[in-house]
Design an enzyme around this catalytic site. Structure first.
Site, PDB file in Angstrom:
ATOM      1  N   GLY A 108       0.789  -0.990   0.000  1.00  0.00           N
ATOM      2  CA  GLY A 108       0.000   0.000   0.000  1.00  0.00           C
ATOM      3  C   GLY A 108       0.921   1.155   0.000  1.00  0.00           C
ATOM      4  O   GLY A 108       1.629   1.643   0.433  1.00  0.00           O
ATOM      5  N   THR A 109       1.147   2.288  -0.664  1.00  0.00           N
ATOM      6  CA  THR A 109       2.070   3.134  -1.445  1.00  0.00           C
ATOM      7  C   THR A 109       1.359   4.399  -1.896  1.00  0.00           C
ATOM      8  O   THR A 109       0.177   4.378  -2.161  1.00  0.00           O
ATOM      9  CB  THR A 109       2.556   2.370  -2.688  1.00  0.00           C
ATOM     10  OG1 THR A 109       3.208   1.182  -2.248  1.00  0.00           O
ATOM     11  CG2 THR A 109       3.513   3.185  -3.507  1.00  0.00           C
ATOM     12  N   VAL A 110       2.098   5.469  -2.040  1.00  0.00           N
ATOM     13  CA  VAL A 110       1.537   6.695  -2.614  1.00  0.00           C
ATOM     14  C   VAL A 110       2.346   7.076  -3.849  1.00  0.00           C
ATOM     15  O   VAL A 110       3.573   7.001  -3.856  1.00  0.00           O
ATOM     16  CB  VAL A 110       1.517   7.876  -1.614  1.00  0.00           C
ATOM     17  CG1 VAL A 110       0.525   7.602  -0.496  1.00  0.00           C
ATOM     18  CG2 VAL A 110       2.892   8.191  -1.047  1.00  0.00           C
TER      19      VAL A 110
END
Length: 535
Positions: free
Chosen positions: A354-356
């Site tokens: 889960g990452t931006v």
């Protein structure tokens, strides 16, 4: 780049956004606006991207934080630069040590998968080389939101609720309790519209601001991280932090139908995108919503991905070269396997032959493709007490197989899933793009690129289009918006198709393209809370 929206039959709830003097696209609207503010204050695209990235540690803590890694592609003055800001493993992390602790694989939670944080060092390195505004100014919005609070957006509320559920079994355990203290201050996940304050994170951001991020590597924050590690059975030490530096790297690329697609080289798996494009290049894709088109895309990605997952590693330990994976011989060999039926892919035998995510642009021609991540939600679940620093679990991607190039080891970078992308044509920048989401990332990039280049969709339509994800074997997860007749034909061809509605499954992307007139065109992920902030 010419777009023909008429080839896309699904209604988009957002329109493509145009701008001239600057643009920032992120998954959280306040972060995009913070980046745009930097442009309006005289900063460049680099300042905008960094301010947005720093903000996102506060505004989307479920995906990234001060313990994150980061990668960047930066276009300036006609050249593309790459930065690998992935951290390395502690010197004490060995396969033997993990086996002594009773592990047969690197776990997802706890100290064992924790790596040295790379993102803050990457912020400082990028700013030192390309930034314009004073470094301290970039922290202002993030510190204000952390200290004073901000209203939680709907998708963030859903991610916080999911994180609370995932980590519920760890609540009350001394090692993990600080996650709840720092990010769930009222004992439960905040709902949409609730105000979330993160005062410990504000304190750490102020320390990073005042030390140009060195405090996390040889100052107060490093002392706190190392002390908590030693007190609670971790392997991370002050020496691991002090010795770390991000690396400037030469981006790698392939040409797909006249466009050059650029990625960061391994240890990241951007190489998988390029391999899949090379396999697909000699096919014709004239119609997007066609079972044959879906089938060929899926098969190309499966073949590239199973090879990437086996052979991509810290480049110092890879026995195969990037040139081999990007060769015509490799692409031809893999393409020849694609027929009418779904394959059960096996890695190629190299011995036998889960990452931006965020992007920014300014009116001077500078453009940035930037990504940072804790890997799996709040990462390891370990938060440094009193500082709000959530530590990543990227080491979970190591193998325990001693024959693997990616076998766990000291001061080593693991296989990495975060990948910023960049597109050029005839030596000129088209722009940055990316799709966050762990192992969905190369698959999302591949689909967005084909939507853009093969099907001529504008940036917003390219992101809106329904996606699929290969999850192993012959199993494909696919969005319900894909026409039923395509789903049924894929099943007849042997694909195990699972229609899945969870929007977090299919990644979250951002795109900025610049046309020949200098006009910026932005699209933002409909599966997230973000916006395109344009000037």
């Amino acid at each position: 780049m010419d777009f023909d929206a008429s080839v896309y039959p699904y209604a988009s709830h957002r329109e493509v956004v145009y701008g001239r003097r600057g643009m920032v696209c992120t998954s959280q609207h306040l972060a995009a606006q913070a980046g745009l503010d930097m442009l309006k204050q005289g900063g460049n695209a680099v300042d905008a991207a960094l301010a947005a990235a720093i903000c996102l540690t506060v505004l989307e803590p479920t995906s990234n934080g001060l313990g994150s890694d980061a990668f960047a592609l930066i276009w300036t003055k006609g050249k593309l630069y790459g930065l690998n800001g992935s951290g390395w493993s502690p010197a004490l992390l060995t396969r033997d040590e993990l086996q002594r602790r009773g592990f047969t694989e690197v776990p997802l939670r706890g100290w064992e998968p924790v790596m040295v944080p790379g993102a803050p060092a990457a912020w400082a390195a990028i700013h030192e080389r390309f930034g314009r505004l004073p470094f301290a100014e970039l922290f202002g919005p993030a510190i204000a939101y952390a200290r004073d609070g901000y209203a939680v957006m709907p998708n963030l509320a859903a991610m916080l609720a999911d994180s609370a559920r995932v980590f519920a079994p760890y609540k009350g355990m001394p090692l993990f309790q600080h996650l709840f203290d720092a990010f769930f201050p009222h004992g439960k996940a905040p709902k949409a519209g609730d105000i979330l304050k993160l005062p410990e994170l504000a304190k750490s951001l102020e320390i990073l601001r005042d030390t140009k991020c060195r405090a996390l590597y040889d100052g107060e924050l490093a002392e706190a991280v190392a002390a908590w590690s030693q007190e609670t059975g971790g392997l991370l030490r002050k020496e691991d932090l002090a010795a770390y530096q991000p690396q400037w790297v030469e981006p790698i690329h392939t040409n797909y139908r006249g466009y050059d697609v650029w990625e960061i080289p391994p240890n990241g798996h951007g190489l998988v995108v390029l391999m899949a494009l090379n396999i697909a290049r000699k096919f014709t894709f004239s119609k997007r919503d066609d079972a044959e088109s879906f089938h060929r895309q899926i098969e190309a990605m499966k073949l590239a991905f199973c090879d990437g997952k086996k052979y991509i590693a810290d480049p110092r330990f890879m026995k195969t070269s990037v040139d081999m994976w990007l060769s015509e011989a490799y692409a031809d060999k893999r393409r020849a396997l694609i027929g009418h039926e779904a394959l059960l892919p096996q890695p190629v035998d190299v011995n036998c032959g889960g990452t931006v995510y965020l992007c920014s642009a300014d009116g001077e021609g500078n453009m940035v493709s930037f990504i940072q991540s804790n890997y799996n939600g709040f990462g390891s679940g370990i938060v440094v007490p009193g500082y709000g620093i959530s530590l990543s679990d990227r080491g979970h991607n190591f193998s325990m197989d001693p024959a693997s190039d990616n076998c766990v080891g000291p001061r080593k970078k693991s296989y990495h899933t975060i990948i910023p992308g960049f597109l050029t044509k005839d030596g000129e920048a088209v722009g940055p793009f990316g799709v966050m989401g762990a192992f969905m990332q190369p698959q999302g990039q591949f689909q967005v690129l084909m939507n853009t280049i093969d099907y001529h969709l504008n940036p917003q339509a390219a992101l809106d289009a329904p996606r699929w994800q290969w999850v192993g074997g012959k199993t494909i997860e696919i969005e319900r918006a894909v026409p039923a007749e395509i789903i049924e034909e894929l099943r007849r061809r042997g694909h195990d198709v699972v229609v899945k509605d969870d929007i977090q499954t299919y990644g979250r992307g951002q795109i900025i393209w610049r046309d020949e007139k200098g006009t910026l065109m932005g699209g933002t992920e409909p599966r997230a809370d973000g916006i395109v902030a344009a000037w």
